[in-house]
Design a protein around this motif. Structure first.
Motif, mmCIF file in Angstrom:
data_model
loop_
_atom_site.group_PDB
_atom_site.id
_atom_site.type_symbol
_atom_site.label_atom_id
_atom_site.label_comp_id
_atom_site.label_asym_id
_atom_site.label_seq_id
_atom_site.Cartn_x
_atom_site.Cartn_y
_atom_site.Cartn_z
ATOM 1 N N TYR A 1 8.670 -3.639 7.355
ATOM 2 C CA TYR A 1 8.571 -4.070 5.964
ATOM 3 C C TYR A 1 9.944 -4.154 5.298
ATOM 4 N N GLY B 1 -1.486 -6.936 7.157
ATOM 5 C CA GLY B 1 -2.415 -6.540 6.102
ATOM 6 C C GLY B 1 -1.646 -6.053 4.894
ATOM 7 N N ASP B 2 -2.230 -6.252 3.730
ATOM 8 C CA ASP B 2 -1.595 -5.806 2.503
ATOM 9 C C ASP B 2 -1.493 -4.286 2.469
ATOM 10 N N LEU B 3 -0.711 -3.772 1.530
ATOM 11 C CA LEU B 3 -0.635 -2.325 1.321
ATOM 12 C C LEU B 3 -2.034 -1.784 1.039
ATOM 13 N N THR C 1 -4.600 -1.438 3.142
ATOM 14 C CA THR C 1 -5.742 -2.006 3.863
ATOM 15 C C THR C 1 -6.192 -1.149 5.033
ATOM 16 N N GLU D 1 -8.113 -6.885 6.433
ATOM 17 C CA GLU D 1 -8.311 -7.300 5.041
ATOM 18 C C GLU D 1 -9.412 -6.483 4.398
ATOM 19 N N ARG E 1 -5.156 -8.661 12.023
ATOM 20 C CA ARG E 1 -5.088 -8.787 10.565
ATOM 21 C C ARG E 1 -6.226 -7.957 9.959
ATOM 22 N N TRP F 1 3.647 -5.367 9.708
ATOM 23 C CA TRP F 1 4.348 -6.428 8.981
ATOM 24 C C TRP F 1 5.067 -7.374 9.941
#
Length: 145
Positions: free
Chosen positions: A79, A32-34, A36, A124, A122, A106
């Motif tokens: 990361y 997941g992105d930063l 999330t 989002e 995941r 990550w």
């Protein structure tokens, strides 16, 4: 499996439920992105394992070990790993193939090291559904994409 959460507490609870069901030797890959909610989810998973101490993302230490729950939790944040060989230097295999539970943030960055039985998660955001909305997809296969 798709989960939808509408608050930080619901994201925490989703992680807690997975932690309650986690078995020795199980590995979870968290994507997941930063921002999330990976750390919130991880705190929930730790709670589900019976871990009461504060949980934070091990961004600079790569791995944080929590041993006070019903199973040890090995929390990785890869990361900052530039080469998967760096994982060997920190002894990841002892954690991956031990009796505890591994959670790897990550994990797609070290995909070739992730075992076939990895559970991929995941997380989002979708701001159209609200600031705190999260879509959590849980996949029981060796494919983080």
């Amino acid at each position: 499996m798709i989960l939808e959460t509408w608050s930080e507490q619901e994201t925490f609870d989703a992680g807690r439920r997975l932690g309650e069901q986690a078995a020795p030797g199980q590995i979870f890959a968290l994507l997941g992105d930063l921002g999330t909610g990976k750390t919130v989810f991880t705190k929930g998973m730790a709670a589900g394992l019976g871990i009461e101490e504060p949980v934070s993302s091990p961004t600079f230490t790569i791995v944080q070990i929590y041993e006070e729950g019903r199973l040890p939790l090995y929390h990785f944040d890869v990361y900052r790993i530039a080469d998967p060989e760096e994982m060997e230097e920190i002894g990841y295999e002892d954690c991956f193939f031990g009796e505890g539970v591994c959670l790897v943030e990550w994990a797609d960055l070290i995909g070739e090291l992730m075992p076939e039985n990895t559970v991929w998660i995941r997380i989002e955001k979708d701001l159209e559904k609200g600031f705190d909305y999260r879509r959590i997809e849980v996949t029981y296969e060796n494919s983080g994409n």
